[in-house]
Design an enzyme around this catalytic site. Structure first.
Site, mmCIF file in Angstrom:
data_model
loop_
_atom_site.group_PDB
_atom_site.id
_atom_site.type_symbol
_atom_site.label_atom_id
_atom_site.label_comp_id
_atom_site.label_asym_id
_atom_site.label_seq_id
_atom_site.Cartn_x
_atom_site.Cartn_y
_atom_site.Cartn_z
ATOM 1 N N CYS A 127 98.960 67.386 -31.587
ATOM 2 C CA CYS A 127 97.879 68.341 -31.259
ATOM 3 C C CYS A 127 98.406 69.716 -30.857
ATOM 4 O O CYS A 127 97.621 70.582 -30.488
ATOM 5 C CB CYS A 127 96.993 67.777 -30.159
ATOM 6 N N CYS B 69 100.637 62.451 -24.023
ATOM 7 C CA CYS B 69 100.079 63.805 -24.089
ATOM 8 C C CYS B 69 98.707 63.793 -23.421
ATOM 9 O O CYS B 69 97.865 62.958 -23.750
ATOM 10 C CB CYS B 69 99.948 64.238 -25.551
ATOM 11 N N CYS C 110 103.578 68.876 -28.448
ATOM 12 C CA CYS C 110 103.109 67.594 -28.982
ATOM 13 C C CYS C 110 102.985 67.730 -30.498
ATOM 14 O O CYS C 110 102.378 68.680 -30.997
ATOM 15 C CB CYS C 110 101.758 67.243 -28.372
ATOM 16 N N CYS D 296 112.364 69.637 -19.972
ATOM 17 C CA CYS D 296 111.782 70.102 -18.712
ATOM 18 C C CYS D 296 110.288 70.313 -18.960
ATOM 19 O O CYS D 296 109.900 71.251 -19.661
ATOM 20 C CB CYS D 296 112.470 71.408 -18.321
ATOM 21 N N CYS E 2 95.905 64.372 -26.255
ATOM 22 C CA CYS E 2 95.586 63.484 -27.384
ATOM 23 C C CYS E 2 96.112 62.067 -27.206
ATOM 24 O O CYS E 2 95.971 61.244 -28.118
ATOM 25 C CB CYS E 2 96.117 64.083 -28.692
HETATM 26 ZN ZN LIG Z 1 98.924 65.890 -28.086
#
Ligand SMILES: [Zn+2]
Length: 168
Positions: A135, A83, A132, A155, A86
């Site tokens: 976060c 991510c 995610c 995607c 984060c």
């Molecule tokens: Zn994240």
């Protein structure tokens, strides 16, 4: 610790805090009670300051990057995709494939606990948004026209991801 004192201590740390799972219930967040990845909470202003305008628009405003705009679409080296907000590991090069859509595509996340899915009714076609789990960064959408073994196509926006070459 009640919710108010938690929020003020989070603010004392510059608006960012890794929240232990038991506090999620207090914060009224039902989404990732069992995620085990903790929670990263920042204010909108903090995200705006930390991210590029493109990263902010996609991850915090559920934007979509232009197809074929991300170099990660054609990234074929071994490694993990984290991510961008984060650093939580989200996808592996082992599950990456060429979907010919112009966006980085995977048939499974590294762990179901690292992503969260929710219904997205922003278009006439109802889609499943992928976020995610730590976060809440918007990553992209998942469709059911992917390859075996899952038949899924995650995607994703390359701008929401950070590629770390190495062990996949
Ligand atoms: Zn994240």
């Amino acid at each position: 610790m009640n919710r108010r004192s938690f929020l003020s201590s989070a603010l004392a740390f510059g608006g960012a805090a890794l929240v232990p799972v038991p506090l999620l219930a207090l914060a009224g967040d039902k989404g990732s009670k069992e995620s085990g990845v903790g929670r990263l909470v920042r204010t909108d202003e903090e995200w705006r300051r930390r991210l590029t305008p493109e990263q902010y628009e996609v991850t915090r405003r559920a934007g979509t990057e232009a197809p074929y705009s991300s170099p990660l679409t054609d990234e074929h080296a071994g490694g993990k995709f984290l991510c961008v907000c984060c650093d939580l590991p989200l996808f592996s090069s082992k599950a990456k494939y060429n979907s010919r859509t112009g966006w980085p595509s995977f048939w499974t996340p590294l762990s179901k606990k690292h992503v969260r899915e929710q219904e997205d009714r922003s278009l006439p076609e109802v889609r499943t948004e992928v976020l995610c789990a730590r976060c809440d960064a918007h990553l992209g959408h998942v469709f059911d026209d992917g390859p075996p073994p899952t038949g899924l196509r995650y995607c994703l926006n390359g701008v929401a991801l950070k590629f770390v070459p190495g062990k996949a």
